[in-house]
Every structure is written in structure tokens, then in C-alpha cells.
Design a protein around this motif. Structure first.
Motif, PDB file in Angstrom:
ATOM      1  N   ARG A   1       0.926  -1.229  -0.121  1.00  0.00           N
ATOM      2  CA  ARG A   1       0.006   0.082   0.120  1.00  0.00           C
ATOM      3  C   ARG A   1       0.856   1.295  -0.037  1.00  0.00           C
ATOM      4  NH1 ARG A   1      -5.155   2.017   1.515  1.00  0.00           N
ATOM      5  NH2 ARG A   1      -5.053   3.437   3.119  1.00  0.00           N
ATOM      6  N   VAL A   2       0.641   2.325  -0.704  1.00  0.00           N
ATOM      7  CA  VAL A   2       1.102   3.569  -0.857  1.00  0.00           C
ATOM      8  C   VAL A   2       0.071   4.530  -0.592  1.00  0.00           C
ATOM      9  CG1 VAL A   2       2.546   5.046  -2.562  1.00  0.00           C
ATOM     10  CG2 VAL A   2       2.757   2.618  -2.392  1.00  0.00           C
ATOM     11  N   VAL A   3       0.475   5.402   0.189  1.00  0.00           N
ATOM     12  CA  VAL A   3      -0.527   6.596   0.529  1.00  0.00           C
ATOM     13  C   VAL A   3       0.126   8.091   0.147  1.00  0.00           C
ATOM     14  CG1 VAL A   3      -1.761   7.901   2.229  1.00  0.00           C
ATOM     15  CG2 VAL A   3      -1.582   5.348   2.429  1.00  0.00           C
TER      16      VAL A   3
ATOM     17  N   THR B   1      -3.415   0.575  -3.278  1.00  0.00           N
ATOM     18  CA  THR B   1      -3.406  -0.674  -2.490  1.00  0.00           C
ATOM     19  C   THR B   1      -3.595  -2.035  -3.437  1.00  0.00           C
ATOM     20  OG1 THR B   1      -4.709   0.236  -0.672  1.00  0.00           O
ATOM     21  CG2 THR B   1      -4.526  -1.976  -0.459  1.00  0.00           C
ATOM     22  N   GLU B   2      -2.477  -2.991  -3.422  1.00  0.00           N
ATOM     23  CA  GLU B   2      -2.262  -3.902  -4.477  1.00  0.00           C
ATOM     24  C   GLU B   2      -1.705  -5.166  -3.807  1.00  0.00           C
ATOM     25  OE1 GLU B   2      -1.738  -1.638  -8.669  1.00  0.00           O
ATOM     26  OE2 GLU B   2       0.093  -1.922  -7.332  1.00  0.00           O
ATOM     27  N   SER B   3      -1.830  -6.415  -4.725  1.00  0.00           N
ATOM     28  CA  SER B   3      -1.291  -7.541  -4.209  1.00  0.00           C
ATOM     29  C   SER B   3      -0.917  -8.051  -5.407  1.00  0.00           C
ATOM     30  CB  SER B   3      -2.318  -8.528  -3.666  1.00  0.00           C
ATOM     31  OG  SER B   3      -1.675  -9.641  -3.237  1.00  0.00           O
ATOM     32  N   ASP B   4       0.143  -9.260  -5.396  1.00  0.00           N
ATOM     33  CA  ASP B   4       0.402 -10.107  -6.612  1.00  0.00           C
ATOM     34  C   ASP B   4      -0.337 -11.248  -6.680  1.00  0.00           C
ATOM     35  OD1 ASP B   4       2.357  -8.272  -7.715  1.00  0.00           O
ATOM     36  OD2 ASP B   4       3.609  -9.244  -6.218  1.00  0.00           O
TER      37      ASP B   4
ATOM     38  N   ALA C   1      -7.718   4.708  -4.882  1.00  0.00           N
ATOM     39  CA  ALA C   1      -8.848   5.623  -4.359  1.00  0.00           C
ATOM     40  C   ALA C   1      -8.312   6.865  -4.068  1.00  0.00           C
ATOM     41  CB  ALA C   1      -9.442   4.877  -3.212  1.00  0.00           C
ATOM     42  N   ASP C   2      -8.877   7.946  -4.518  1.00  0.00           N
ATOM     43  CA  ASP C   2      -8.656   9.478  -4.338  1.00  0.00           C
ATOM     44  C   ASP C   2      -9.865   9.694  -3.483  1.00  0.00           C
ATOM     45  OD1 ASP C   2      -6.873   9.171  -5.952  1.00  0.00           O
ATOM     46  OD2 ASP C   2      -7.505  10.493  -7.456  1.00  0.00           O
TER      47      ASP C   2
ATOM     48  N   THR D   1      -3.189   1.641   6.388  1.00  0.00           N
ATOM     49  CA  THR D   1      -1.759   1.221   6.331  1.00  0.00           C
ATOM     50  C   THR D   1      -1.377   0.416   7.503  1.00  0.00           C
ATOM     51  OG1 THR D   1      -1.415   3.205   4.853  1.00  0.00           O
ATOM     52  CG2 THR D   1       0.706   2.178   5.933  1.00  0.00           C
ATOM     53  N   GLY D   2      -1.791   0.687   8.671  1.00  0.00           N
ATOM     54  CA  GLY D   2      -1.296  -0.093   9.874  1.00  0.00           C
ATOM     55  C   GLY D   2      -1.942  -1.426   9.649  1.00  0.00           C
ATOM     56  N   PHE D   3      -3.125  -1.465   9.152  1.00  0.00           N
ATOM     57  CA  PHE D   3      -3.847  -2.972   9.115  1.00  0.00           C
ATOM     58  C   PHE D   3      -2.721  -3.769   8.116  1.00  0.00           C
ATOM     59  CE2 PHE D   3      -8.167  -1.044  10.095  1.00  0.00           C
ATOM     60  CZ  PHE D   3      -8.146  -1.003  11.287  1.00  0.00           C
TER      61      PHE D   3
END
Length: 200
Positions: free
Chosen positions: A89-91, A102-105, A160-161, A181-183
Motif C-alpha cells: 500500500r502507498v499513501v 493498494t495492491e497484491s500479486d 482511491a482518491d 496502512t497499519g492494518f
């Protein structure tokens, strides 16, 4: 309305903080309670049986501390917490709010991420509050008509914006981004910490 007490959260953590402990805590949230009744321990129903499908029991929908969260929502939350190390995740702070990626492979997690954010935005649009595990969500639900949300799917997840003109709502948007992000970073311990705060 059921309440997550520190006792419930600590018992769940004592069960290892894993799926069993979280399932017990979530069951305690959603199952109907009676005055002075103590919840059953991990792996047991109030009748002494095994937990089985208790997390998804009939008393769960819409009556617990998670508000309008459905059984599918809760199942998705648990899966994502359990596999948080497979999510990145990048904010980015933007004027009035945030842009989160928020992404996954893992293809199945991509599907769950996209379904989760879509479901949350549907709840927000309907004013159907989901309250557990977040200190910022109540503010966002109360002001869901007062801020802008734009969701885009990527091949690996979601962007998401979320922005607002009101500085108070902007703060809540950014606070929620930090919580999520903590999660993603810490998984179930972060969730249990938020549950303890909500039930404190």
C-alpha cells in the motif's frame, strides 16, 4: 448493540491473535447477547459445541458493532488481515485528502481488495455505517455526502482518491488512510488494537 470489550480483545489475542482468536472476537460482536452472559471461549459455542460457522451465525448481520457489515464483508476482512503480508500500500497526500494505491500479486486478493473497497463505498453512499476497527470511519460516514471519492481498479488492486474542502473531514480521511496502512503493515494485531480502542 454488542460491544468489543478489552476482555474479548485480550482473549482473542491470547488465542494467538490468529483466525481462531479473531473469529471468537467477531462472534462476540455479532451474536445476540443476554444480560450478564459471558461469551463462550475460543472454539466453543454458548451451548458447548464447536465454533463451526458461528462467526457467520444468524445473529450477526447488521446487529453488531460493525453496523451494516455483511457476512461477506467480515469474511473479506478476516482473509485480508490473515494475508496482510501479501498486500502492499502507498499513501500520497493530495490537496484536501489522499490518494491510496493498494495492491497484491495474488489474484484472489486482488479480487477481494476490489470487492472490499467497492462495498465500503456502497455503504458510504447508502449511509449504512460500518463502525468497528476504525476511529475515523464514524466521521467519514456522518459526512459521506461532504467529501469526494473516486475509485479506480488496477490489474493488481485499487487506487482511491478521497478529498474534501472541510479541513476536519480531510483530517479524518488522512487518519483513516493511516489506520488502513497499519492494518496492511501489522495485520491482526493492528485490528485487535483498534477493536480495543473502540470497545474501551
Amino acid at each position: 448493540m454488542a460491544k468489543v470489550t478489552r476482555r474479548i480483545a485480550l482473549i482473542a489475542l491470547g488465542a494467538g491473535g490468529g483466525l481462531l482468536g479473531v473469529g471468537y472476537a467477531l462472534r462476540a460482536i455479532f451474536e445476540p447477547s443476554t444480560p450478564d452472559a459471558l461469551p463462550a471461549g475460543p472454539g466453543q459455542s454458548r451451548g458447548g459445541g464447536t465454533m463451526g460457522s458461528g462467526v457467520m451465525g444468524s445473529g450477526m448481520m447488521g446487529s453488531g458493532m460493525m453496523g451494516s457489515a455483511t457476512g461477506a464483508d467480515v469474511s473479506t476482512y478476516m482473509e485480508m488481515f490473515n494475508r496482510h503480508t501479501e498486500i502492499r500500500r502507498v499513501v500520497e497526500e493530495i490537496p484536501g485528502g489522499v490518494r491510496t494505491t493498494t495492491e497484491s500479486d495474488s489474484p484472489d486478493l486482488v479480487d477481494q481488495l476490489q470487492a472490499h473497497v467497492s462495498s465500503m463505498y456502497t455503504h458510504l453512499g447508502q449511509g449504512a455505517e460500518v463502525t468497528c476497527m476504525s476511529q475515523s470511519l464514524p466521521t467519514l460516514f456522518r459526512h459521506s455526502d461532504d467529501y469526494r471519492r473516486h475509485l479506480s481498479f488496477t490489474p493488481k488492486g485499487v487506487i482511491a482518491d478521497e478529498t474534501a474542502s472541510d479541513p476536519n473531514i480531510t483530517r479524518a480521511i488522512r487518519a483513516h488512510a493511516v489506520e488502513v496502512t497499519g492494518f496492511v503493515r501489522d495485520g491482526m494485531p493492528a485490528m485487535m488494537n483498534q477493536m480495543m480502542k473502540s470497545g474501551g
